[in-house]
Design an enzyme around this catalytic site. Structure first.
Site, mmCIF file in Angstrom:
data_model
loop_
_atom_site.group_PDB
_atom_site.id
_atom_site.type_symbol
_atom_site.label_atom_id
_atom_site.label_comp_id
_atom_site.label_asym_id
_atom_site.label_seq_id
_atom_site.Cartn_x
_atom_site.Cartn_y
_atom_site.Cartn_z
ATOM 1 C CE1 TYR A 171 -3.770 2.432 0.785
ATOM 2 C CE2 TYR A 171 -2.411 3.153 2.637
ATOM 3 C CZ TYR A 171 -3.502 3.333 1.811
ATOM 4 O OH TYR A 171 -4.328 4.409 2.003
ATOM 5 C CE LYS A 175 -3.768 5.100 -1.430
ATOM 6 N NZ LYS A 175 -4.808 5.634 -2.339
#
Length: 303
Positions: A171, A175
């Site tokens: 993640y 991001k």
């Protein structure tokens, strides 16, 4: 009085719940016509039992707004193209794209399966790139045809993308990639009238309410709910409106009533001797520079 986005056509991905739903409703409240995209999957990205996009579109219409649901997979070229086509075919144009869709598959790195890495990269990073590419192609064609373009893109990063987050290597990497994509897109699409910015929000959603349960808990009755997703949407609406003219390539951290402009990577202490160093000399120079540099902010979850 006309709303801030009166007459604009706005796409919001992942708009069936949480932040995306809050954004869609906030845009509609400011006069925008909204394409509500959501694949209807669970927190892990697997198919869910219902269609939340249609519910949110109906909610907007019940409030007197205009909306259409789109249930396609925006992490595919076909799905991203159909998303833009839905906006143009239904409302005649596209003005703003809010990339918001995402899910989690958290593991420590040594336990992180390749499939979980690929799935998170796919929905977050590819799921930003493909809608952006399809929208950008439409806006470029409009500009080349001599029609004025005042387009806006709002990408969704995270504090994990800015600092990293323990147990969220996939993640965090996705991001962080969105931040670089934002910077590139802002430069490439600026000549065609497109502004591209990113937010790093903190709010209570399906993705955060369990991982950060204590931080995301709702307050006692009557208190300000700092983690309500609706707190993030006003900045997103402004960035998606004509009113944000001249703001592009920037990253905003937003939480509760706080907005912070993030300043990103900047050169710190530097030493240049104008000649090659030995490894020992390079190490000595690096240690001297580190002693003069600011310490990095801690990774989320660091002990």
């Amino acid at each position: 009085m006309a709303g801030l986005c009166e007459g604009r056509v706005v796409i919001v991905t992942g708009a069936g719940r949480g932040l995306g739903r809050a954004h869609a409703l906030a845009f509609a409240a400011e006069g925008a016509k909204v394409v509500v995209n959501d694949l209807g999957v669970g927190l892990d990205g697997l198919p869910g039992p219902d269609g939340p996009a249609a519910r949110v579109a109906a909610e907007i219409e019940a409030l007197g707004g205009a909306a259409v649901a789109h249930g396609g997979d925006i992490a595919t070229s076909k799905g991203a193209a159909s998303l833009v086509a839905t906006a143009v075919d239904t409302f005649g144009r596209l003005d703003t794209l809010v990339n918001n869709a995402g899910f989690l598959r958290d593991r420590m790195l040594v336990n992180l399966d390749e499939d979980d890495w690929d799935a998170v990269m796919r929905v977050h990073l590819k799921g930003h790139f493909l809608p952006l590419r399809s929208a950008a192609a439409w806006w470029r064609a409009e500009a080349k045809a001599g029609r004025p373009v005042a387009a806006r893109v709002v990408n969704t990063s995270s504090g994990a993308g800015l600092l990293g987050s323990v147990g969220q290597g996939n993640y965090s990497a996705a991001k962080a990639g969105i931040l670089a994509l934002t910077a590139v897109a802002a430069q490439e699409m600026g000549p065609y009238g497109v502004q591209v910015n990113a937010i790093a929000p903190a709010a209570r959603t399906r993705m955060t309410e369990r991982t950060f349960a204590e931080t995301m808990a709702a307050p006692e009755a009557g208190g300000f709910d700092a983690m309500a997703p609706e707190n993030v949407s006003p900045l997103v609406v402004w960035l998606g409106a004509d009113a944000s003219a001249g703001v592009t390539g920037r990253v905003f951290e937003t939480e509760g009533g706080r907005i912070t402009v993030m300043e990103g990577w900047r050169p710190g202490p530097t030493a240049d001797r104008g000649a090659r160093r030995t490894p020992a000399e390079a190490g000595k120079a690096a240690l001297e520079l580190l002693a003069a540099a600011q310490a990095p902010l801690p990774v989320y979850g660091a002990r």
